[in-house]
Design an enzyme around this catalytic site. Sequence first.
Site, PDB file in Angstrom:
ATOM      1  N   TYR A  96      57.566  12.201  94.836  1.00 42.22           N
ATOM      2  CA  TYR A  96      59.121  12.376  94.454  1.00 42.22           C
ATOM      3  C   TYR A  96      59.731  11.141  93.536  1.00 42.22           C
ATOM      4  O   TYR A  96      60.423  11.677  92.806  1.00 42.22           O
ATOM      5  CB  TYR A  96      59.802  12.410  95.939  1.00 42.22           C
ATOM      6  CG  TYR A  96      59.857  13.784  96.585  1.00 42.22           C
ATOM      7  CD1 TYR A  96      60.885  14.693  96.105  1.00 42.22           C
ATOM      8  CD2 TYR A  96      58.634  14.209  97.415  1.00 42.22           C
ATOM      9  CE1 TYR A  96      60.971  15.916  96.675  1.00 42.22           C
ATOM     10  CE2 TYR A  96      58.537  15.367  97.870  1.00 42.22           C
ATOM     11  CZ  TYR A  96      59.783  16.243  97.756  1.00 42.22           C
ATOM     12  OH  TYR A  96      59.574  17.552  98.263  1.00 42.22           O
TER      13      TYR A  96
ATOM     14  N   GLU B 293      59.388  19.117 104.783  1.00 40.99           N
ATOM     15  CA  GLU B 293      57.900  19.037 104.514  1.00 40.99           C
ATOM     16  C   GLU B 293      57.276  18.466 105.419  1.00 40.99           C
ATOM     17  O   GLU B 293      55.849  18.928 106.023  1.00 40.99           O
ATOM     18  CB  GLU B 293      57.568  18.752 102.996  1.00 40.99           C
ATOM     19  CG  GLU B 293      57.973  19.762 101.946  1.00 40.99           C
ATOM     20  CD  GLU B 293      58.300  18.964 100.813  1.00 40.99           C
ATOM     21  OE1 GLU B 293      57.924  17.873 100.480  1.00 40.99           O
ATOM     22  OE2 GLU B 293      59.086  19.592  99.914  1.00 40.99           O
TER      23      GLU B 293
ATOM     24  N   TYR C 147      48.504  33.242  97.375  1.00 45.29           N
ATOM     25  CA  TYR C 147      48.088  34.488  97.547  1.00 45.29           C
ATOM     26  C   TYR C 147      48.461  34.734  99.138  1.00 45.29           C
ATOM     27  O   TYR C 147      48.064  34.166  99.973  1.00 45.29           O
ATOM     28  CB  TYR C 147      46.599  34.805  97.466  1.00 45.29           C
ATOM     29  CG  TYR C 147      46.362  34.690  95.949  1.00 45.29           C
ATOM     30  CD1 TYR C 147      46.775  35.545  95.002  1.00 45.29           C
ATOM     31  CD2 TYR C 147      45.516  33.494  95.351  1.00 45.29           C
ATOM     32  CE1 TYR C 147      46.290  35.388  93.547  1.00 45.29           C
ATOM     33  CE2 TYR C 147      45.310  33.195  94.153  1.00 45.29           C
ATOM     34  CZ  TYR C 147      45.613  34.167  93.184  1.00 45.29           C
ATOM     35  OH  TYR C 147      45.386  34.063  91.726  1.00 45.29           O
TER      36      TYR C 147
END
Length: 400
Positions: free
Chosen positions: A97, A139, A205
């Site tokens: 970050y 997160e 995916y």
Amino acid sequence: MTALTADQIARVKATAPVLAEHGVTITQHFYKRMFTHHPELKNVFNQAHQQSSSQPQALARAVYAYAANIDNLGALGSAVTHIAHKHASLNIRPEQYPIVGENLLAAISEVLGNAVDEPTLDAWRAAYAQLAEILIGAEKALYAQAAWSGFRPFVVFRRERESDEITSFYLKPSDGGPVCDFKPGQYISVKRFVKEIGVDQPRQYTLSDAPNGEWLRISVKRERPQDAPPGYVSNQIHEGIEVGGIVEVSAPMGEFTLDAAKTTPVVLISGGVGITPMVSMLTSLTAQNSTRKISFVHACRNGRTHAFGRWLDAIVAKHPNVSRAVFYENTHADDRPGTDFDFAGRLDFSRIADKTLHPDADYYLCGPVPFMRAQQEALIAAGVSKARVRTEIYGSGEIA
């Protein structure tokens, strides 16, 4: 959480119109600058989306939204959740970050020049620190719940052609360990080295089967090399991964998930490869012998691009609570009406209102962004509450 002063909030909010005008220029410069100083991050970011400018455009919209809502961060709740899941799937870490923040602030200063003064840049430093803190916290919670950390090797033990464009790959952990559980609608990241650009590239995916304790399945559409952006990873997967091959896989993530606790009707709407989360959801519902009224609506070009057609027919034949409505936009001579497809032309809810328009139904929608925008608008025009329509977006697009 680090609190901003009233002056800092005012300064950040005042820059929103400037970001609306110059945001893409800033974010394009930001990515170029960051990759020059930290080329290792090319392995994290989708380079095809850099070429098409879709990623800089998406970041510009996100930065503008943050500036415009800096005094009402609750309005960004769903966006923060979406970004956190994407980041966790890519194994973004807290130490990355500061790199992003340094280069983003430098890009703002270098593009806008004298139009932004030092107190405003200081306000943006504080605002970025606040946003980083929010995302890192979200997160951290996702990582704590994840089935594993980082990327884990899986072996392909089966591959199956679903259509002219889509192939399914069945995956088991190469260490022989257990297969994780997941929520229908979630996705994994697959990391592959792409020789054309010389870096690792992750792609996300959707898991296209229900949780079964034995394997994970992804169903990958092969994008054409001449497309923009080119299908670097999808072509590499189709051409380079046979049975016995190893792929690096992240733990399942994603907030576009089936609410299995409800008993109200479900309408699953997909276009093209957007069928994959709907396959997972429908398989999960029928495996649980759900009695919910389920409508499976799918649109594609024709029978050659229609994936999972025989699977859907078997589901409908076995479960009387499930109905289908398949639209072929451009039929071929060998496409059989009433058997392969139900309607010719584009998806039109007025033709299937009896199957899909229920006041208490939940709608799940996935496909290309123009398709989803059109279907969401059609549903709302038909009286469906926007709150009942859930969407999943592939890539860097947005609906509205």
